[in-house]
Motif scaffolding. Structure first.
Motif, PDB file in Angstrom:
ATOM      1  N   GLU A 148      50.140  26.615  31.707  1.00 21.95           N
ATOM      2  CA  GLU A 148      49.753  27.064  30.371  1.00 21.95           C
ATOM      3  C   GLU A 148      49.976  28.566  30.263  1.00 21.95           C
ATOM      4  O   GLU A 148      50.494  29.069  29.259  1.00 21.95           O
ATOM      5  N   THR A 149      49.564  29.293  31.317  1.00 23.63           N
ATOM      6  CA  THR A 149      49.708  30.746  31.368  1.00 23.63           C
ATOM      7  C   THR A 149      50.159  31.169  32.763  1.00 23.63           C
ATOM      8  O   THR A 149      49.680  30.611  33.757  1.00 23.63           O
ATOM      9  N   ALA A 150      51.064  32.141  32.834  1.00 23.06           N
ATOM     10  CA  ALA A 150      51.495  32.704  34.119  1.00 23.06           C
ATOM     11  C   ALA A 150      51.362  34.221  34.053  1.00 23.06           C
ATOM     12  O   ALA A 150      51.719  34.843  33.044  1.00 23.06           O
ATOM     13  N   VAL A 151      50.830  34.807  35.118  1.00 22.12           N
ATOM     14  CA  VAL A 151      50.593  36.257  35.190  1.00 22.12           C
ATOM     15  C   VAL A 151      51.495  36.866  36.255  1.00 22.12           C
ATOM     16  O   VAL A 151      51.602  36.331  37.364  1.00 22.12           O
ATOM     17  N   PHE A 152      52.127  37.982  35.922  1.00 21.46           N
ATOM     18  CA  PHE A 152      52.920  38.752  36.889  1.00 21.46           C
ATOM     19  C   PHE A 152      52.225  40.082  37.138  1.00 21.46           C
ATOM     20  O   PHE A 152      51.980  40.851  36.202  1.00 21.46           O
ATOM     21  N   THR A 153      51.904  40.375  38.410  1.00 18.84           N
ATOM     22  CA  THR A 153      51.163  41.593  38.745  1.00 18.84           C
ATOM     23  C   THR A 153      52.083  42.768  39.057  1.00 18.84           C
ATOM     24  O   THR A 153      52.014  43.807  38.404  1.00 18.84           O
ATOM     25  N   ASN A 154      52.920  42.633  40.062  1.00 17.99           N
ATOM     26  CA  ASN A 154      53.855  43.696  40.449  1.00 17.99           C
ATOM     27  C   ASN A 154      54.780  43.157  41.521  1.00 17.99           C
ATOM     28  O   ASN A 154      54.627  42.014  41.970  1.00 17.99           O
ATOM     29  N   LEU A 155      55.729  43.967  41.941  1.00 16.88           N
ATOM     30  CA  LEU A 155      56.616  43.559  43.028  1.00 16.88           C
ATOM     31  C   LEU A 155      56.921  44.784  43.883  1.00 16.88           C
ATOM     32  O   LEU A 155      57.501  45.761  43.403  1.00 16.88           O
ATOM     33  N   VAL A 157      52.265  40.040  31.600  1.00 16.30           N
ATOM     34  CA  VAL A 157      53.121  40.811  32.510  1.00 16.30           C
ATOM     35  C   VAL A 157      52.685  42.272  32.577  1.00 16.30           C
ATOM     36  O   VAL A 157      52.455  42.913  31.548  1.00 16.30           O
ATOM     37  N   ASN A 158      52.607  42.801  33.805  1.00 10.35           N
ATOM     38  CA  ASN A 158      52.253  44.200  34.045  1.00 10.35           C
ATOM     39  C   ASN A 158      53.474  45.086  33.805  1.00 10.35           C
ATOM     40  O   ASN A 158      54.411  45.104  34.608  1.00 10.35           O
ATOM     41  N   ILE A 159      53.456  45.851  32.728  1.00 14.72           N
ATOM     42  CA  ILE A 159      54.610  46.700  32.426  1.00 14.72           C
ATOM     43  C   ILE A 159      54.483  48.099  33.025  1.00 14.72           C
ATOM     44  O   ILE A 159      55.343  48.948  32.796  1.00 14.72           O
ATOM     45  N   ASP A 160      53.433  48.338  33.830  1.00 17.73           N
ATOM     46  CA  ASP A 160      53.382  49.574  34.620  1.00 17.73           C
ATOM     47  C   ASP A 160      54.319  49.477  35.819  1.00 17.73           C
ATOM     48  O   ASP A 160      54.650  50.484  36.439  1.00 17.73           O
ATOM     49  N   ASP A 161      54.726  48.259  36.157  1.00 11.92           N
ATOM     50  CA  ASP A 161      55.596  47.987  37.297  1.00 11.92           C
ATOM     51  C   ASP A 161      57.038  47.862  36.804  1.00 11.92           C
ATOM     52  O   ASP A 161      57.303  47.233  35.778  1.00 11.92           O
ATOM     53  N   GLU A 162      57.992  48.466  37.535  1.00 13.70           N
ATOM     54  CA  GLU A 162      59.393  48.443  37.094  1.00 13.70           C
ATOM     55  C   GLU A 162      59.940  47.018  37.023  1.00 13.70           C
ATOM     56  O   GLU A 162      60.679  46.672  36.093  1.00 13.70           O
TER      57      GLU A 162
END
Length: 486
Positions: A195-202, A232-237
């Motif tokens: 339903e929802t997916a979260v991306f933290t950083n890489l 999605v975390n947009i602080d991460d490139e």
């Protein structure tokens, strides 16, 4: 196997593949040659060191009813040929357990750092607002309040579908899941749709497996082809890149005053954090019992995910302001002394920088960091760990983590190359318990000692995969006794 229950082959295949064996009775499904029994369906999977295709004929002799393979193995009607046997095994496992993934709603979290905290926060928010929640993650799996031991962040697909079935049977409506890069590229999640997916950083991790950062990114990206909504975390490139590339409905989050959800006026303290959570035209003040800039990001992501689940921000704030955090994630270990000991799972350069930079902001004395690196893992990050620690720490103690089959002193020698050109003082204490004692003996009024790398783990992995008990909370307590007796 499924406790004596059998299925006809056509029930498992669900029309995806045609075969003359459709009425064959199947007693179990497995990709493990050691588990094949009379009537099993054996799935030939090619791994890093073993290819099931090479033992397919032997499995038929052992009693397997048929095999699933990616190529013609000369087994006539006893073979079912598919394009991707790993992927197809996930479909079979889902069918074997009655498609439990269709009975549950899923929130998945992927990225190098933050997965465990975010999944635990989301579970807390959902639970406190009337849902029964299953949790799948690094520390443990949970069905409501029942704890289940786990070996992998993302379980193997048969075990995962079995776990889903238990969750559905016990009344869960949501599953919150850490989704690892291994789990994605190895098709361990089967036909699960989120339903929802979260991306933290890489950041650099698991390159011993993925080879390079692009492969690592593409592995994580796979999750966002399997979701309706992305946070999605947009602080991460890499997060910025992902946000531009994905086509599903999406929201961004940030700790830098930008994005659909962002934190503003952040104030970090030793015993907590306060900030304004901004969403659209509204702002909400939050006072957390957790500290660290990374936890501001984790909470912001959790709010975005749970808002999608129908929980109001006001309802979430009431829960969040009482939540004390996750074991082994910036966890303060009580000492009763005038210095602080923090236990954290940080085992990548980025994670180490995150924890140390946050703690540095409220440390009145020296910031001391004790860390090591795991054996049989990506060697290139060892000097990077040292360089990351040297950016913020006033004193370092370099020690063992999980040495596995490598010489601990050789690992430490590679770590120390990252300190060349820096002037941060350090000591090497190979044995981790002795290193913790040394750190606590050196700690003075106002100092903070960060024990990095083990976090929630209560063991150390030595040569041959041997696990010995090692709980840093217990070790700190033992060290306090020794210090008091000096």
């Amino acid at each position: 196997m499924k406790g004596g229950i059998t299925m006809r082959l056509y029930e498992l295949l669900e029309g995806k593949v045609r075969t003359e064996l459709e009425n064959l009775e199947i007693t179990g499904i497995t990709d493990d040659s050691r588990k094949v029994q009379e009537g099993s369906l054996f799935i030939c999977v090619k791994g890093g060191s073993f290819d099931g295709h090479n033992v397919a004929a032997e499995m038929i002799q052992k009693g397997a009813a048929a095999v699933v393979a990616e190529r013609d193995l000369g087994l006539g009607e006893r073979q079912i040929i598919v394009e991707n046997s790993r992927s197809f095994y996930g479909e079979l496992c889902a069918a074997w357990f009655g498609h439990p993934e269709k009975k549950l709603r899923f929130i998945g979290v992927t990225g190098t750092n933050g997965k465990t905290t975010i999944t635990n926060v989301i579970k807390k928010l959902l639970t406190e607002n009337g849902h029964k929640v299953g949790l799948i993650g690094t520390i443990q799996n949970e069905i409501g309040n029942r704890i289940i031991h786990t070996e992998n962040t993302t379980p193997m697909v048969y075990d995962l579908m079995k776990l889903y079935a238990e969750m559905a049977d016990e009344g869960c409506d949501y599953v919150v899941m850490e989704v690892s890069s291994f789990g994605l590229v190895q098709y361990r999640i089967g036909p699960t749709h989120f339903e929802t997916a979260v991306f933290t950083n890489l950041t650099q991790d698991h390159l011993d497996y993925h080879g390079n950062m692009e492969n690592y990114y593409q592995a994580k990206r796979m999750l966002f082809d399997k979701c309706d909504y992305a946070v999605v975390n947009i602080d991460d490139e890499y997060g910025k890149r992902l946000f531009e590339e994905i086509s599903c409905e999406k929201s961004s989050y940030s700790c830098c005053g930008r994005g659909d959800f962002y934190a503003d006026a952040i104030k970090l303290r030793a015993n907590g954090t306060s900030f304004w959570l901004c969403c659209g035209e509204k702002s909400y003040q939050l006072n957390l019992l957790m500290t660290g800039m990374f936890n501001v990001a984790n909470v912001t992501a959790s709010v975005a995910a749970c808002l999608r689940a129908g929980i109001s921000i006001e309802e979430m704030i009431a829960v969040l302001e009482k939540y004390t955090g996750v074991r082994g994630r910036c966890e303060i270990i009580p000492t009763g002394k005038n210095f602080t000991v923090i236990c954290d799972y940080a085992h990548t350069p980025d994670a180490l920088e995150n924890i140390l930079s946050s703690v540095k902001e409220y440390t009145s004395g020296k910031l001391m960091c004790l860390f090591g690196c795991g054996g049989n893992r990506d060697r290139t990050k060892r000097p990077k760990m040292a360089a990351a620690a040297a950016k913020y720490a006033d004193f370092l103690i370099v020690t063992s983590d999980n040495p596995r089959d490598e010489d601990p002193e050789a690992i430490i020698a590679e770590i120390l190359t990252g300190l060349e050109g820096t002037d941060v003082p350090y000591e090497v204490v190979v044995e981790r318990k002795a290193a913790i004692l040394r750190g606590m003996q050196l700690a003075q009024n106002g100092d903070v000692l960060v024990l990095a790398g083990k976090g929630h783990e209560d063991y150390q992995i030595l040569a041959g995969g041997k696990h010995i008990h090692m709980d840093e909370r217990e070790i700190v307590k033992e060290c306090l006794t020794l210090i008091d007796s000096e």
